[in-house]
Enzyme design. Structure first.
Site, short mmCIF file in Angstrom:
data_model
loop_
_atom_site.label_atom_id
_atom_site.label_comp_id
_atom_site.label_asym_id
_atom_site.label_seq_id
_atom_site.Cartn_x
_atom_site.Cartn_y
_atom_site.Cartn_z
CG HIS A 204 -0.26 0.43 2.48
ND1 HIS A 204 0.48 -0.45 3.22
CD2 HIS A 204 -0.17 1.62 3.11
CE1 HIS A 204 0.98 0.18 4.27
NE2 HIS A 204 0.61 1.45 4.22
C1 UD1 Z 1 -1.95 6.06 5.21
C2 UD1 Z 1 -0.63 6.53 5.82
C3 UD1 Z 1 0.34 5.36 5.91
C4 UD1 Z 1 -0.30 4.17 6.62
C5 UD1 Z 1 -1.59 3.82 5.90
C6 UD1 Z 1 -2.31 2.64 6.50
C7 UD1 Z 1 -0.01 8.89 5.36
C8 UD1 Z 1 0.94 9.76 4.63
N1 UD1 Z 1 0.03 7.58 5.04
O1 UD1 Z 1 -1.71 5.72 3.85
O2 UD1 Z 1 1.47 5.76 6.65
O3 UD1 Z 1 0.60 3.09 6.57
O4 UD1 Z 1 -2.45 4.96 5.94
O5 UD1 Z 1 -3.31 2.19 5.62
O6 UD1 Z 1 -0.74 9.34 6.20
N2 UD1 Z 1 -8.75 5.22 0.26
C9 UD1 Z 1 -10.05 4.75 0.16
N3 UD1 Z 1 -10.72 4.51 1.32
C10 UD1 Z 1 -10.17 4.72 2.54
C11 UD1 Z 1 -8.86 5.21 2.62
C12 UD1 Z 1 -8.16 5.45 1.49
O7 UD1 Z 1 -10.57 4.55 -0.91
O8 UD1 Z 1 -10.84 4.45 3.56
C13 UD1 Z 1 -7.98 5.43 -0.98
C14 UD1 Z 1 -8.18 6.78 -1.60
O9 UD1 Z 1 -8.11 6.62 -2.99
C15 UD1 Z 1 -6.97 7.54 -1.13
C16 UD1 Z 1 -5.92 6.47 -1.08
O10 UD1 Z 1 -6.62 5.29 -0.69
O11 UD1 Z 1 -6.66 8.59 -1.97
C17 UD1 Z 1 -4.79 6.71 -0.14
O12 UD1 Z 1 -5.26 7.01 1.14
P1 UD1 Z 1 -4.36 7.89 2.15
O13 UD1 Z 1 -5.23 8.70 3.02
O14 UD1 Z 1 -3.27 8.59 1.44
O15 UD1 Z 1 -3.75 6.84 3.09
P2 UD1 Z 1 -2.94 5.49 2.87
O16 UD1 Z 1 -2.38 5.28 1.54
O17 UD1 Z 1 -3.84 4.44 3.41
#
Ligand code: UD1
Length: 378
Positions: A204
């Site tokens: 991820h």
């Molecule tokens: C975040 C943390 C990472 C942690 C991870 C655990 C930061 C910089 N990164 O990354 O350190 O290891 O969480 O999972 O804070 N999305 C969904 N549904 C959700 C959440 C995310 O669809 O409930 C998708 C969205 O497209 C979003 C992407 O995932 O843009 C990335 O989500 P983001 O908030 O950047 O967090 P993580 O990649 O999960």
């Protein structure tokens, strides 16, 4: 003593579980959870609250997805408002996410004592957003709860202005609490898996998922590996795989499942042959489960798992991944579990954190506890 804990993502919710349990023991604390809403899918957040029997958040800021600046700034504004209303004696931020940084900055600027749980973890790789977050957090925290000797040493080398305290790792507390429930889970039957005959795969991190070449390499290696790989698919990775045209049906040994709860994940890990991951938390959960780990990164914060011979860094090089899979499935025996206390503490990190907080807050009586929330020009 009112303490606000800021969470936003799945691993932070897991870290909050043991903290809440420790803080509810002596009756000294009133705890309020602020959820930034960085994670918002049911499986990524609500499921964890339910499984770990956590109290509902006092508020959800619903910041959702966005750029790093957007997410952090929106969360900061909401947390600052919450602090102003709630007037806590301290704010606690676990981990290194954008939500953690937002909580740390809002707290430090409101002049409310700030405790960072998992302080001093370092990959020394500033291209990781989490490394930026950790370093900033550790330099504005009053209490730095270090999970290992190594992380304590990192804080001392950086001469952080706050007070480092070696506590052990709250994730280990959580692991010990839930391992027997994990063993009673019927996850393997549900997924038709045989113990010891599959690898748990998680991917991820933005440095793997947002780089198409790296993502393609990882799935090429999985296709060539002689083992079933079970992948609880993170929403971010799902989107990136679709965009990169990586078709799961073209990888017969890949079993994609929805993101699973914490207990199901522990069950899968504890019965797996190996873990293949870019997650920090999974590296440690595998270590505690006695399961070898192949880490899809060039570096790790959790050097203790490498030193113990249970973790190999391979980046996304296909040959290195395949070599490591062969090594662990057919090769050398696993190192025998050590009987000496492990590097992640004794399973009572959360109690030590609660004790340090009580001492710190009582010692600070007489100093202003009222949050200071003013404009820049004030
Ligand atoms: C975040 C943390 C990472 C942690 C991870 C655990 C930061 C910089 N990164 O990354 O350190 O290891 O969480 O999972 O804070 N999305 C969904 N549904 C959700 C959440 C995310 O669809 O409930 C998708 C969205 O497209 C979003 C992407 O995932 O843009 C990335 O989500 P983001 O908030 O950047 O967090 P993580 O990649 O999960």
């Amino acid at each position: 003593m009112k303490v606000v804990i800021v969470v936003g993502t799945r691993p932070q919710i897991i870290k909050t579980g043991p903290l809440i349990r420790a803080m509810s023991k002596g009756g000294e604390f009133e705890v309020e959870i602020v959820h930034t809403g960085q994670h918002y899918d049911y499986q990524m957040t609500k499921l964890m609250f339910e499984e770990l029997s956590l109290p509902d958040p006092a508020t959800n800021l619903n910041v959702g997805s966005g750029t790093h600046a957007q997410q952090t700034a929106d969360a900061m504004v909401g947390i600052e408002r919450f602090i102003e209303r709630s007037k806590p004696s301290a704010v606690i931020v676990p981990g290194d996410t954008n939500s953690a940084l937002a909580g740390g900055l809002a707290s430090a600027k409101s002049r409310v004592p700030l405790g960072h749980v998992e302080a001093g973890a370092r990959s020394y790789d500033m291209s990781m957003p989490e490394e930026v977050n950790r370093r900033l957090l550790d330099h504005c925290s009053d209490l730095l709860f270090a999970p290992t000797e190594n992380s304590l040493g990192n804080l001392q080398k950086e001469s952080v202005p706050g007070k480092p305290v070696l506590t052990g790792d709250v994730m280990y507390d959580s692991y010990l609490t839930f391992q027997s429930r994990a063993d009673n889970s019927n996850e393997l039957d549900l997924l038709d898996l045989a113990a010891g005959e599959y690898a748990v795969l998680t991917v991820h991190r933005s440095e793997n998922v947002d780089r198409r070449d790296r993502l393609e390499e990882i799935f090429k290696a999985v296709r060539l590996a002689d083992i079933t790989a079970v992948l609880p698919l993170h929403p971010r990775t799902k989107k990136a795989m679709m965009e990169a045209g990586i078709r799961p049906e073209s990888i017969p040994n890949l079993k994609i499942i929805e993101p699973v709860g914490y207990i199901e994940m522990l069950c899968l890990l504890r019965h797996s042959a190996l873990a293949i991951t870019d997650s920090g938390g999974v590296q440690k959960d595998a270590f505690w489960s006695g399961v070898p780990c192949i880490t899809l990164r060039e570096n790790t914060e959790w050097v203790e798992t490498i030193q113990a011979g249970m973790n190999t860094l391979v980046g996304t090089d296909v040959q290195k991944i395949l070599h490591a899979v062969r090594h662990w499935t057919y090769g050398l025996e696993r190192p025998a579990p050590s009987s000496s206390p492990g590097p992640f503490g004794d399973g009572h990190a959360s109690e030590k954190i609660a004790e340090s907080l009580v001492q710190y807050i009582s010692g600070n009586k007489g100093q202003p506890q009222t949050p200071v929330v003013t404009g820049l020009g004030a």
